[in-house]
Design an enzyme around this catalytic site. Structure first.
Site, PDB file in Angstrom:
ATOM      1  N   MET A 103       7.360  -1.604 -19.184  1.00  0.00           N
ATOM      2  CA  MET A 103       6.779  -2.411 -20.249  1.00  0.00           C
ATOM      3  C   MET A 103       7.901  -3.191 -20.910  1.00  0.00           C
ATOM      4  O   MET A 103       8.848  -2.610 -21.393  1.00  0.00           O
ATOM      5  CB  MET A 103       6.130  -1.489 -21.274  1.00  0.00           C
ATOM      6  N   CYS A 104       7.832  -4.479 -20.852  1.00  0.00           N
ATOM      7  CA  CYS A 104       9.088  -5.168 -21.045  1.00  0.00           C
ATOM      8  C   CYS A 104       8.929  -6.640 -21.368  1.00  0.00           C
ATOM      9  O   CYS A 104       7.837  -7.162 -21.449  1.00  0.00           O
ATOM     10  CB  CYS A 104       9.910  -5.066 -19.763  1.00  0.00           C
ATOM     11  N   GLY A 105      10.085  -7.282 -21.514  1.00  0.00           N
ATOM     12  CA  GLY A 105      10.130  -8.719 -21.684  1.00  0.00           C
ATOM     13  C   GLY A 105      10.868  -9.372 -20.526  1.00  0.00           C
ATOM     14  O   GLY A 105      11.857  -8.827 -20.025  1.00  0.00           O
ATOM     15  N   ASP A 121       4.587  -2.402 -25.143  1.00  0.00           N
ATOM     16  CA  ASP A 121       5.293  -3.563 -25.684  1.00  0.00           C
ATOM     17  C   ASP A 121       4.347  -4.409 -26.530  1.00  0.00           C
ATOM     18  O   ASP A 121       4.713  -4.896 -27.598  1.00  0.00           O
ATOM     19  CB  ASP A 121       5.968  -4.395 -24.574  1.00  0.00           C
TER      20      ASP A 121
END
Lengths: 247, 297, 444
Positions: free
Chosen positions: B1-3, C212
């Site tokens: 889960m990230c950018g 996120d």
């Protein structure tokens, strides 16, 4: 409250707040400070118009408003801009991130550019105008909002739409109106595919009138005769074994 | 889960600004993954001088000087550059020879990238601080990829950071979570492919590398990935000549693409694209589910 | 579903363990109707539970406290990490989220009355906040669910805390289904749906997925409510270690962990019985995750799913929970499955003590119904009193145990106060098998 004084310092006291907007520069002020100022019980008396600069794609700008004010944001915004809006008019002079005007209750939210996915998700009322295109899931679970999109919408738009109207002046992605309840959809361009239980319906005079009203409210210059109407076939309203594959 | 943030430059006059632009993009996706970060830079003359090959490694505590001294016994011209928790080694030989040499002299090191063009840098810490540690703002080149990580089911270590670069000059970054990666890992392992981490994203990278090695082009390889993988993913995959984006069938994890005659950029959010030169006139869109968007150099 | 076929008339006939009568009946039912079985309640199968744990009361090596005299406090503060106004509760027994729609307005009111009387919180559900409930609840937690039925910013601002619901122990990964017979005019109005349609609730939120995005969503909810209210995140127990870590990282002030015995108003039986892990197995994983993040006791943990008495409460506290939530037990306290209604339960094909057709809306106790006539059977004042009594008993029982272990506060209970009766429970709870120093699975 410290937050208010910071915002106040950006308001030029020599100008009449009824005429000139209060200015908030988000490169100098935090989103928290901005929202605190916009939530003040007397915000409309203080300044009926607000101009927000350097939004820089920040999230949660101008969320939870509940006053008769006009907020213009000059630039791109991140997630959930104008989320849960009531009464206020919010304009984004740029692109909006995920979930613009999510769960809006009333008022007007206008995006001059494009909106990311889930624009107007679960919104109960008011008018959301996206002058550019909206991505996937535009109007997902909409509950009474009117959404007018100048360009295209992505896949699964108006998924489980319960009430309200979605107007698309461009094309739609796949599975438009899947599992639709009572929301009505108008599309001028091509529909890539319809979702389960969504069907094309006859465009009667009252629908042309309704559409013309929505386009006028949104300030969109489109010809109503080019639109088609879609709605629920209402086959999924009560479980029937023969429809099991559609769930 | 990230950018995710990636930039593929078409206009050579922008090459000197690659690092500066990529740093700006990386900082805008920091909140999506504050645990750790990684970048890949294609064509930086400090890390990947023309005519040489480059190997990036996490040295496992061995100092840069010791690595350099040991390497020069076999490759006298080898240069070792420290970039935070990563070392970048380059020498005028082919990537395979250089990789073997690195593995021989630093057996405890983890090779995290190899090729003629790519340097891969990873670290644990705040992405903004890491960008400075890497020396990213000064980097040059024609293509770059950045990733900030919020770990889901595997550990927060440099080795678990993206990009996963498991084939020559290839990189993959991922936002989301694969749902059947364990099975695909078993299949790839049975086919003789070794893994460096238990990260689900590495399975995606190994799968793509296997398809590329089998002769498929990047577009076809990503189509095959869509057929085989369940779960939610936005992927940015780069090679020495291409830059590609794909999302899963449901496409919930965010992705925005912007394209101008000067560059192509992809990021998790608009805000990462907002500082790019000429973005005002870019074609901006969100990728459709299971559609492969690929650009060639 | 209580439809026991008659016992075999012939003692030489042997019932199959694999195809027992219940299994045969379910195959026959599915073949006839073409739809899976939907019911209310939680898992009925036996799973390792808190009953498999015992406390080590004080004797020589430890000193007990005098019951009813020496201090043993029970108060708890929830959500003080970020919120201006955290919840201060007198007892760590809270009321779990249950919707108006699933429950009658009077049942919701009774829950509010009971909870308020003993100084604890109650929680809304999928369907919005009713005035009865807000009016009678001193501390009201407002659930923020994928469906967003009845969701509005005024109620958000009226709430004392906000609970972002990702999942439920009875059906982690599943959405909801309120059958048409319970969608009355009022319920339909609150949910913006036509009357009488089956109401499907999505399994994912419409505008975010994953940690996120959750981080950004939590910040939005804080901004809208000016950082005043605690934000809870509720998860169904499955991959608990990771989910708790991510919820904490995403900014939750309080994590609500619902094990597989947790109830539901209406879910597929296959989901209830076969998805998720027992509360006992999940709790130590959650505590470990919070400890590793340095957030145990900073981010509070509320545990639910089969919490029935003060012993369960004390065991949860000892294993590291900050509070518990009761749902099914609260409904029983109000009068669900009461013996005096046995005749009426039998008319519905069930019996007192077995009734689980909460989805059907014909509840003779007037709790899980939207039928006015049935709902009037529940006196909210009396129901509230019964619930308050029950919570007081639970709290006192937990105090009795805590004092016996020498603790001046329920929060001082610790895993070392516990042993397990079975190897399964020892492994799950991570406490030794009684009479040994063996914790299965440790040190491997």
């Amino acid at each position: 409250m410290a937050a208010l004084s910071t915002v106040d310092s950006t308001v030029d006291s020599t100008v009449d707040p009824a005429v000139e907007p209060a200015l908030v520069d988000l490169s100098l002020t935090t989103v928290r400070e901005l929202n605190t100022a916009l939530h003040a019980p007397d915000v409309a008396d203080k300044a009926a118009r607000w101009r927000v600069t350097s939004p820089g794609g920040k999230h949660s700008i101008a969320v939870g408003l509940d006053a008769d004010i006009d907020v213009v944001i000059e630039g791109h915004v991140g997630y959930y801009c104008a989320g849960m809006n009531k009464t206020a008019t919010v304009t984004v002079e740029g692109n909006a991130g995920v979930g613009v005007a999510e769960n809006m209750m009333s008022g007007t939210v206008r995006v001059r550019g494009n909106a990311s996915q889930s624009a107007g998700a679960t919104a109960h009322g008011g008018l959301l105008v996206i002058e550019g295109s909206a991505a996937a899931r535009c109007g997902i679970s909409m509950k009474g909002v009117d959404i007018v999109v100048g360009g295209d919408v992505g896949h699964m738009s108006a998924f489980m739409g319960q009430a309200g109207r979605l107007v698309v002046c461009g094309d739609t992605g796949d599975a438009l109106g899947d599992s639709l309840y009572e929301a009505r959809i108008y599309v001028a361009g091509t529909v890539k595919s319809l979702g389960a239980d969504c069907v094309e319906k006859e465009m009667r005079p009252e629908h042309l009138a309704e559409l013309a009203g929505l386009l006028a409210a949104a300030g969109m210059d489109a010809d109503v005769v080019s639109f088609r109407r879609f709605g629920s076939a209402r086959r999924l309203y009560n479980f029937h074994v023969d429809n099991a594959s559609a769930y | 889960m990230c950018g995710i943030a990636g930039l593929h430059l078409r206009e050579p006059s922008l090459y000197p600004r690659l690092g500066e632009l990529l740093t700006g993009m990386l900082c805008q996706v920091t909140e999506r993954g504050p645990d750790s970060a990684g970048v890949a830079v294609y064509g930086d003359p400090r890390w990947s001088p023309p005519g040489e090959s480059t190997v990036s490694l996490l040295p496992g505590g061995v100092p840069a000087d010791d690595v350099a001294t040991a390497l020069r016994a076999t490759l006298p011209e080898a240069v070792v550059v420290g970039a935070g928790q990563t070392l970048v080694v380059h020498a005028a030989t082919d990537a395979e020879t250089l990789t073997d040499a690195v593995r021989t002299v630093v057996p405890g090191a983890l090779v995290i990238g190899a090729g003629e063009d790519v340097a891969v840098l990873k670290g644990v810490g705040h992405p903004q601080a890491l960008a400075a540690e890497f020396g990213l703002p000064a980097a040059q080149g024609w293509q770059g990829v950045a990733h900030t990580r919020m770990a889901t089911e595997s550990a927060v270590t440099p080795a678990h950071c993206h990009p996963f670069s498991v084939g020559t000059d290839q990189c993959l970054v991922h936002n989301g979570s694969f749902a059947n990666h364990a099975t695909i890992r078993r299949e790839l392992t049975a086919a003789g492919i070794a893994f460096d981490s238990d990260n689900d994203s590495e399975v995606g990278a190994r799968f793509v590398a296997a398809q590329l090695a089998a002769g498929y082009d990047l577009e076809k390889s990503l189509k095959l990935l869509c057929e085989r993988f369940d779960g939610f993913y936005t992927l940015l995959v780069s090679t020495r000549d291409s830059f590609a984006v794909v999302r899963d069938a449901i496409a919930c994890k965010p992705a925005v693409i912007a394209e101008t005659p000067q560059w192509v950029a992809m990021a998790s959010e608009y805000r990462a694209l907002a500082g790019l030169p000429g973005v005002e006139s870019a074609r901006i869109f969100e990728p459709e589910p299971e559609e492969v968007y690929a650009w060639q150099r | 579903m209580l439809s026991q076929p008659p016992l075999s008339p012939d003692p030489t006939l042997r019932e199959s363990a694999t195809y027992d009568r219940a299994t045969i009946a379910e195959i026959q039912r599915a073949a006839e109707t073409g739809i899976y079985d939907i019911r209310g309640g939680g898992a009925k199968r036996r799973v390792p539970h808190f009953d498999d744990l015992l406390f080590l009361g004080a004797s020589m090596s430890r000193y007990p406290l005098e019951g009813y005299r020496e201090r043993c406090d029970t108060d708890v503060v929830l959500g003080d990490r970020n919120a201006t106004f955290p919840l201060h509760l007198s007892t760590p027994v809270t009321i779990a989220g249950m919707s108006f729609g699933a429950l009658s307005g009077r049942a919701k009111e009774a829950l509010g009355r009971g909870a308020s009387e003993v100084g604890t919180s109650t929680t809304t559900g999928d369907g919005g906040m009713t005035p009865e409930e807000r009016g009678q609840s001193k501390h009201l937690v407002y659930q923020y669910l994928p469906s967003r039925y009845g969701m509005n910013p005024d109620d958000l601002r009226q709430a004392d805390a906000i609970e972002v619901v990702l999942g439920q122990g009875a059906k982690p990964g599943g959405g909801g289904m309120l059958l048409g017979q319970k969608i009355t005019e009022r319920v339909a109005g609150m949910r913006t749906l036509p009357m009488g349609v089956d109401q499907r609730s999505a399994c994912r939120h419409p505008d975010w997925t994953g940690p996120d995005d959750l981080e950004i969503k939590i910040r939005e909810l804080r901004e809208i409510t000016d950082w005043e209210k605690p934000i809870y995140v509720k998860i169904g127990a499955t991959r608990t270690y990771y989910d708790v870590k991510l919820a904490a990282k995403a900014g939750a002030d309080v994590i609500v962990l619902d094990g597989m015995q947790g109830g539901t108003a209406a879910t597929q039986d296959v989901f209830i019985e076969h998805v998720g892990i027992p509360t006992l197995a999940a709790l130590p994983q959650a505590v470990q995750a919070l400890q590793e993040e340095g957030l145990h006791r900073q981010v509070q943990l509320i545990v639910s799913g089969g919490i029935r008495n003060g012993a369960d409460l004390a065991k949860c506290m000892a294993l590291g929970a900050d509070a518990v939530a009761i749902g099914t037990a609260a409904l029983i306290a109000l009068g669900d499955n009461a013996p005096h209604l046995d005749d009426e339960y039998r008319k519905l094909g069930s019996a007192a003590g077995f009734y689980d057709d909460w989805q059907a809306g014909r509840d003779p106790a007037g709790i899980t119904t939207q039928d006015d006539e049935l709902a009037r059977r529940l006196d909210p004042v009396q129901g509230g009193r019964r619930l308050a009594n029950f919570i007081r008993v639970m709290t006192m029982e937990a105090q009795i145990i805590a004092r016996a272990c020498g603790k001046a506060h329920l929060h001082s209970l610790e895993p070392e106060d516990l042993v397990a009766l079975t190897i399964e429970a020892a492994a799950m709870a991570r406490v030794p098998l009684a009479g040994t120093s063996w914790i299965p699975g440790q040190g491997l």
